[in-house]
Design a protein around this motif. Structure first.
Motif, PDB file in Angstrom:
ATOM      1  N   ARG A 112      37.806  32.379  29.649  1.00  0.00           N
ATOM      2  CA  ARG A 112      37.769  33.477  30.618  1.00  0.00           C
ATOM      3  C   ARG A 112      36.906  33.112  31.724  1.00  0.00           C
ATOM      4  N   PRO A 116      39.577  49.462  29.606  1.00  0.00           N
ATOM      5  CA  PRO A 116      40.214  48.083  29.361  1.00  0.00           C
ATOM      6  C   PRO A 116      40.416  47.814  27.946  1.00  0.00           C
ATOM      7  N   TYR A 117      39.832  48.626  27.111  1.00  0.00           N
ATOM      8  CA  TYR A 117      40.101  48.428  25.628  1.00  0.00           C
ATOM      9  C   TYR A 117      41.062  49.301  25.046  1.00  0.00           C
ATOM     10  N   ARG A 134      36.148  35.837  33.834  1.00  0.00           N
ATOM     11  CA  ARG A 134      35.363  37.199  34.211  1.00  0.00           C
ATOM     12  C   ARG A 134      35.614  38.086  33.136  1.00  0.00           C
ATOM     13  N   SER A 135      34.972  39.319  32.968  1.00  0.00           N
ATOM     14  CA  SER A 135      35.344  40.129  31.750  1.00  0.00           C
ATOM     15  C   SER A 135      36.584  40.853  32.108  1.00  0.00           C
ATOM     16  N   PHE A 136      37.396  41.108  30.983  1.00  0.00           N
ATOM     17  CA  PHE A 136      38.600  42.059  31.214  1.00  0.00           C
ATOM     18  C   PHE A 136      39.654  41.217  31.973  1.00  0.00           C
ATOM     19  N   TYR A 137      40.322  41.971  33.034  1.00  0.00           N
ATOM     20  CA  TYR A 137      41.685  41.219  33.320  1.00  0.00           C
ATOM     21  C   TYR A 137      41.780  41.140  34.997  1.00  0.00           C
ATOM     22  N   GLY A 138      40.696  41.195  35.685  1.00  0.00           N
ATOM     23  CA  GLY A 138      40.608  40.898  36.981  1.00  0.00           C
ATOM     24  C   GLY A 138      40.405  42.168  37.750  1.00  0.00           C
ATOM     25  N   ASN A 139      40.176  42.303  39.147  1.00  0.00           N
ATOM     26  CA  ASN A 139      39.961  43.397  39.680  1.00  0.00           C
ATOM     27  C   ASN A 139      40.995  44.339  39.961  1.00  0.00           C
ATOM     28  N   TYR A 185      40.562  50.033  34.423  1.00  0.00           N
ATOM     29  CA  TYR A 185      41.169  48.984  33.260  1.00  0.00           C
ATOM     30  C   TYR A 185      40.353  47.957  33.605  1.00  0.00           C
ATOM     31  N   GLU A 211      32.849  38.892  25.682  1.00  0.00           N
ATOM     32  CA  GLU A 211      33.361  38.300  26.844  1.00  0.00           C
ATOM     33  C   GLU A 211      32.588  37.626  28.052  1.00  0.00           C
ATOM     34  N   VAL A 225      32.835  33.763  29.248  1.00  0.00           N
ATOM     35  CA  VAL A 225      32.625  33.553  30.845  1.00  0.00           C
ATOM     36  C   VAL A 225      31.566  32.576  30.953  1.00  0.00           C
TER      37      VAL A 225
END
Ligand SMILES: Cc1ncc(COP(=O)(O)O)c(C=O)c1O
Ligand SMILES: Cc1ncc(COP(=O)(O)O)c(C=O)c1O
Lengths: 495, 430, 495, 430
Positions: A319, A100-101, A321-326, B257, B164, B168
């Motif tokens: 945000r 993700p990064y 949740r972390s990152f961009y979704g499932n 990702y 992050e 949240v």
């Protein structure tokens, strides 16, 4: 057939799996870290060989009913066929292997997919932007309500209430409460639709939003949705769409056009990402223009072919949740949409409605139908007609299990006593609907001839009806310190 | 059309037995003004064409080999036994719903029960739940538990908790009107002290001291932990933390990702009623056979509605299943070896990196497990240079922490073999 | 639960799958080909949707017992755990995507794998070369016999007979016959080993080879194998090893050292390639120096790191199948060998022998043991002790199915009446061996108390005992033109 | 060690209950002189290391994309629906043995029964068997059938039958003392005339005439067919052939460097007793429920031993399962579309190639379906040039047929999209 717990099969002396050696000069943790940083007692994980482990989980799998083998008419859950190719697509190294990064230039394909999925969802529900971040429907509900409250606050308008119909799913009030709103219930009328009179009476400048699903959880389309929208908007409140029932009308009509300002979608329902025995899913939220500034960060932006993640959104709720979704589920949903196309999605909804009405027709003489049809993609029947035989919705459900069908949703929505909520979906054949109807007839007949047989169901499964009351009692005595058996986990006998 | 079942004949005969002329008779409740002609989407494609279209998107991403991935920050490259996918790809598991009918869902229920036990064992706490969305929401849910349990309105975040996760936590807290304060000193209003072990930079904190200070202030101690590190590090239960949470991605899930991964949460007996989400427990049938059921649902939204401990319904069961297979495959000894190999390699790497001209440990007096911060000249240039060599280099943490200019964090696991370390060093020296 | 045939679910009007269009200018077949080249009546393939198809096969799968879920002690078949990672390895695009006619420079990895596998198999069985071409054990037997006859012919020595023990597997005599030999049977002695006296009497200059498996099909090691080899070689005949029982002694001893000149191996037994419900397998054949010239073409050759396929082998028996063997299975077997290593393979055989002797011990009081132990990797019991209750090996087998175990091999080898041939393999836990032994005890007890129950078994499966005699009768009347029901295929009712 | 189950403790206790001191006591029958110290093989590896070692071998192979693969010669690139692997990867199918216990093997048995029916329908013959190893051995087995049925000792091979099939046929025939003659004229000794439709070069033969001349000579007609072409071409049953055989790789199986694939065979009612290998038929239980069993086993080696129709035991069930899923997915209409798309593209390609300077159809007056021979200048150079462009070009058939110098065969299927054809032409013109 039942199966011991992995812990019960574990053997101290079992040899661990072969794993890579460090093959570098370096210290052991114990040589570097102080004793109070170090673990004293090794965790009690089971010790088993690979063949035993695979046997174990294979046997567990065989104890499940699932869409792959059974008709699964679980109302409100849209248990439709999960395309096998989507599992292949999501496993492509070009997706599954992305960190993700990684820098944006190295993930243009992933961002493009997210962007295209957003566009497609906008087209299906009639909104302007969609956030793909929420992990499930409830998460999406809460995300939307965060945006709605930020919207009101941004206009110096503090609103404290959220209206929720009595037929709503439990996550609606829970999400409202979790974002700090008081929940005010709106009653349904006799026709199973929301009562405009009651709504009128509950609307006020305190109301931030009305949460609605349409068709509602009774499978009935809210005919007066446009009036409802007008009433709600007139008070400055927003209209929220619980997308759990979106499978009813893709390509036929759109929540956005009905006046909904925010819409969540369950990709694990309408868009066939597998439910995994309880997730993971994905609950994207679509919004109209006024709410765009409040979308969670980051959003995916596209400027002449180049894709970026936009983190600088001053009014964003932040945000969720972390990152961009499932992401893995987004890939599956996108693959489904591409394969189906606009034409396919439209036909899917039409077939879903057709199947529900067909099945409703087949069983309407056997079970009570508290509301008039036609229904949309699902219908709610009631087992009350079996009451004087002492047969309940639960008994009908268990009897269905014995006949190799999963059970419909029961006792929901709460507004229908002994509710049996049936959602066949478009991917069950007429033959399988007929077989289900036949099973219902057989069960209803048995209710008259031999009700005890239904109370004793299921008989053909690994275990019979499980005593949840006794279980609850045992949990209580543990929580009250009267017993050392946690019930909620395994513990070695000696302990 | 793909995935549709009815033939035109079927449709006609179904309409006939319903007793209507056409589909429109079934859609009467939808106002004409709302009807749309068609969706503004292209027509569908054959599976072959769909696959090639989406494969071409995948091809537009750059995948770095695991062994040359030294980037962590919450998502790590680890060896995933084939057993994991072999189990999670079983349709009986992945195409089932939440196990509302226990007798026909014993496979899922027993698997969750085993997951709950595995997490409880790993964290050395009494009870764990069936899973949450991810590590970030797990932190937030834990904070909600503390808020309700202590009826206090502030949580203190100590040290470098994943940025992050903090975001949240803030989003969740705002809704409930909870104040999130960075610092170490809990006060009388503090519901909980939240810390991460090891923290976002990979540094070890004094979990024991933090826990004690929290308790001294009548607050709960919430530990956000790395599950694999727990094969080496003292688990929350051993230093008295009240709630343990964490991200389970390392337990058999691909980076993908950023998701889907899985959040876990466990707590002391006293807090079990506050737990969010599903809980599975044992129950018995008339013949006395043991089975598994969803338990304590009185906490949950479908019963409690607005008074529920959380709004979560669908969770991350299948990811929890993957984690269970992973932990069962490893066992205590395997998990320990994975952790020790990572520890050893990371420390070997740290030493070699520190020898590079101008490079130095960012926090020389702090300990770490397998992720660590270095202060380096021209951080961005270093990362770009490595990328050119096919190596996914460290994270520039300055992006989140202004004070950490020039600091990057490296990660090492069992997949970064010794040759991979050599290649990294060679690339840096070049 | 039973499942209709795909043909019985088919619907004329079902829409076909979406498939690519030609998108080029070109003729239809009917515009180019003459009518007598064209098909008149479309083939009667079923017409179903993807969801129906997946449901169909998922339900069929659930009607199978398999190693993944059941103990599968099928004697002589070595049903051991099939490592799941091997399925991943074989599916790597770098292997699965290779065209057999690619130029050698583009398949060096594949050839290297085949070469390494050949080396590893040479090491395990003690031979000098191995051909990987044969598709299964029987194919390997026949291939070896072709080589042996070519060898004799090359020396102007025409030999017409092949000796096969009475305890041999049916493929042995069949393979011998198929390569043009007369089959002469050699008797087993009372100790279950081949009778040297009888062998002596059958040996003559007419004999081309003796086919032997060791341990023999009774699970007993041929103690006098060295004498046997000497006798056979003394007459100029060759000694052939049926490798089905190789799992008994990997790393302990080697057929090559025993004097075998040709050896086939079943990779789908000893080397864990899945048996697939009846294949595909792989039956490589290893040979000593004298037979090398006769190996099938092509062989894989390696000269300073570069690999080639050698087609120029003047004395070769030619090809025994197209291309180079069941490559996908070779990949799996090689992966298994690399993961196990020499140490692992040795321990595997030791555990296989240990498990067989342990299980034999557990049931020796319940069933007859016609021969003295110790056994090697499997043992043959007899149900004759249940004869006076009228219970047969078949009844025991069916009763085991009801108890969630697959059945041992029964009525083979033919030399033991009511034979029950049990091969536990090294990948079954002690717990699972104990459970099996307990089931045997229970069944033997039931044979005394209630034999009818055993005749009525199985009760817990999709179907009860099937009447094969009636089926055979129906097939006969079809073959004799007295009926139009082929029994061996589905036909639409109207036809 | 991987895949082993017993712990040292287990082993000790098992030896104890057997009543022996050590493993050696169980190996007493093995002469000491035969014992080896250890295998001359390296020690085992962890799954992770094994995977990377073998993946590096895979990486040493060059994989040409399907769409740019124009090479056939018996193995073809075709679209394989994901449904195929989703079924064949089910452990209940792939980890079962030959279905000796019918009641516990109904899944496999019914699947085979459906395969037999599908092949019988496709070839328009009465009965098909459960599968054979491949197309080559299927041809040989058919020849054996004819030999036994006619008690004649010669088979005539007409036209361009796949050269490897001929080699295998020769190897089989030698054993049985059968003469293999190339030609078209069957004689009084001829057991069967064998031809391939379309043949190895892709050319269509006059199957009807060949069949009639065979029958006229009292011989059987054996047709080796391309299963997908049968959606378009007259099937053996329609022109009176007695036995149909073929290679099923195109029905959902990957090229996999030549195997495992699957051979099929079907025949007229009169010949069913001569069929090699497994046959599944219907049977019923006491309650009258229909089930499936192995039938007519009296033909087979385990009963008939040296008198069996064949020695085959393990066949290619799982590949047959893949083919069944493929054919069921396609249905008659889908299979036809696949065949027609391939036909159209191949003819379009043939035309464009014929326009290249110096290129010409090798057999201008012969018809083809989707594989065809061209006579080209500098064949080898052409193939090498295409390879450099990432295209797997045609086959030089001169390798097998000296008379066909400069002739190459191209194949086109539904995976060679129109852009792929353009790329091929561009590469050739460059
Ligand atoms: C009507 C309705 N709303 C909301 C939800 C919650 O969705 P999720 O389970 O994805 O959180 C559901 C799921 O069952 C639902 O049926
Ligand atoms: C002793 C023996 N020999 C030969 C064979 C034949 O092997 P395959 O089935 O691979 O042709 C078998 C298989 O069952 C066997 O057990």
């Amino acid at each position: 057939m039942t199966e011991l717990l992995s812990f019960e099969k574990s053997r101290e002396a079992a040899s661990p799996p072969r794993l890579p050696e460090a093959d570098v000069e370096g210290p052991e943790s114990s040589q570097v870290l102080g004793s109070d940083l170090l673990r004293k007692k090794a965790p009690g994980l089971p010790q088993l060989s690979e063949p035993e482990i695979m046997r174990h989980y294979s046997r567990l799998a065989s104890m499940n009913y699932s869409i792959s083998e059974q008709f699964y008419p679980l109302g409100s859950c849209t248990m439709k066929y999960n395309p096998v190719v989507n599992e292949v697509v999501a496993a492509l190294p070009g997706f599954a292997g992305l960190h993700p990064y990684q820098d944006e230039d190295t993930v243009q394909g992933a961002l493009e997919l997210m962007w295209r999925l957003e566009q497609a969802l906008c087209a299906v529900v009639g909104v302007e932007r969609v956030t793909l971040q929420p992990a499930a429907g409830a998460h999406g509900e809460w995300t939307a309500l965060r945006m709605i409250s930020a919207y009101h606050r941004s206009r110096g308008d503090t609103r404290t209430e959220v209206l929720v119909p009595d037929s709503a799913h439990g996550t609606n009030p829970a999400s409202a409460a979790l974002s700090g709103f008081q929940v005010v219930e709106v009653k349904s009328g006799l026709d199973g639709r929301i009562s405009l009179a009651d709504l009128e009476s509950k609307l006020s400048p305190r109301v931030a939003a009305l949460m609605l699903t349409n068709p509602n959880t009774l499978g009935l389309f809210e005919r007066q949705i446009l009036d409802i929208a007008e009433m709600v908007h007139a008070t400055g409140a927003m209209l929220y769409y619980d997308g759990a029932n979106l499978n009813a009308f893709m390509g036929i009509c759109r929540p956005g056009d009905m006046g909904f300002d925010a819409v969540h979608m369950n990709l694990h329902k309408t868009f066939t990402t597998p439910h995994g025995g309880g997730g993971p899913g994905a609950g994207p939220v679509g919004v109209k223009a006024e709410l765009i500034p409040f979308l969670p960060t980051p959003t995916v932006e596209r400027t002449n072919g180049h894709l970026t993640l936009d983190f600088k959104r001053p009014q964003s709720i932040g945000r969720v949740r972390s990152f961009y979704g499932n992401f893995g589920m987004l890939v599956r949903a996108y693959a489904y949409i591409v394969a189906m196309g606009g034409d396919g999605l439209t036909q899917a909804s039409r077939d879903a409605v057709l199947s529900a009405n067909y099945l409703r027709k087949q069983v309407e003489d056997d079970l009570e139908m508290p509301h008039e049809g036609p229904c949309m993609h699902e219908f709610v029947a009631s087992a009350q007609n079996l009451a004087h035989e002492g047969v309940k919705a639960l008994d009908v459900a268990k009897a269905l299990l014995d006949r190799d069908f999963y059970a419909p949703t029961i006792y929901f929505p709460l507004v229908v006593p002994e509710a049996i909520m049936v959602e066949p979906t478009e991917t069950e054949s007429k033959a399988s609907l007929d077989a289900f109807a036949a099973a219902i007839k057989e069960i209803v007949a048995e209710a008259k001839s031999n009700p005890q047989a239904l109370h004793d169901a299921p008989q053909n499964l690994p275990v019979g009806r499980l005593d949840e009351v006794a279980a609850a009692r045992r949990i209580n005595s543990y929580l009250q310190g009267q017993s050392e058996d946690p019930v909620l986990r395994w513990k070695p006998a000696q302990k | 059309m793909p995935y549709l079942v009815h033939s035109e004949e079927d449709r006609a005969s179904m309409l006939a037995s319903i007793g209507v002329q056409s589909m429109d008779d079934l859609l009467v409740d939808i106002p004409q003004s709302l009807r749309i002609g068609a969706l503004e989407l292209p027509d569908g494609l054959s599976e072959h064409e769909m696959m090639s279209q989406i494969a071409s998107l995948a091809a537009r991403n750059r995948v770095f080999p695991d062994r040359l991935t030294f980037r962590g920050g919450g998502v790590y490259s680890r060896f995933i036994p084939a057993a994991v996918a072999a189990v999670t790809s079983k349709p009986e598991f992945y195409t089932a719903y939440t196990p509302y009918q226990p007798e026909a869902s014993q496979g899922t229920l027993q698997a969750i029960f085993e997951f709950q036990t595995l997490i409880a064992e790993l964290t050395a706490l009494d009870v764990a739940n069936a899973s949450l969305y991810d590590g970030a929401t797990a932190v937030a849910e834990a904070a909600m538990m503390a808020h309700i349990h202590t009826s206090r309105n502030e949580v203190v975040v100590s040290g470098y908790l994943h940025p992050e996760y903090v975001e949240v936590l803030r989003a969740f807290s705002e809704g409930r009107g909870i104040k999130v304060r960075k610092g170490t000193e809990p006060g009388p209003k503090t519901a909980a002290v939240i810390f991460q072990q090891p923290d976002f930079l990979g540094l070890l904190v004094d979990a024991k001291a933090l826990t004690e200070s929290a308790h001294a202030a009548g607050a709960l101690a919430i530990a956000c932990v790395d599950p694999i590190s727990l094969a080496i590090l003292a688990p929350p239960g051993e230093y008295g933390a009240d709630i343990a949470v964490g991200e389970g991605q390392q337990l058999g899930l691909s980076p993908s990702y950023g998701g889907p991964h899985v959040g876990f949460i466990s707590c002391r007996r006293e807090l079990v009623r506050r737990l969010p989400g599903r809980l599975v427990g044992t129950a018995h049938d008339k013949q006395g056979r043991r089975g598994f059921v969803l338990a304590l649902s009185a906490r949950e939204q479908h019963i409690r509605r607005e008074k529920a401990t959380s709004n979560i319904c669908t969770n991350h069961s299948l990811c929890a299943l993957a984690a269970s297979v992973y932990m069962t495959y490893m066992g205590p000894k395997g998990l320990r070896q994975v952790a020790e190999v990572s520890f050893k390699r990371a420390h070997a790497l740290a030493q070699r990196l520190a020898a590079l001209p101008g490079w130095e440990p960012a926090f020389p007096d702090r300990q770490f497990v397998n992720e660590f911060p270095m202060r380096v000249p021209k951080a961005s240039a270093v990362v770009r240079k490595l990328a050119r060599k096919g190596i996914l280099g460290p994270i520039e943490v300055q992006r989140w922490f202004r004070e950490l200019k020039g600091v990057v964090t490296f990660t090492c696991t069992e997949v970064n073999d010794s040759r991979a370390l050599d290649e990294l060093l060679a690339a840096l020296e070049a």
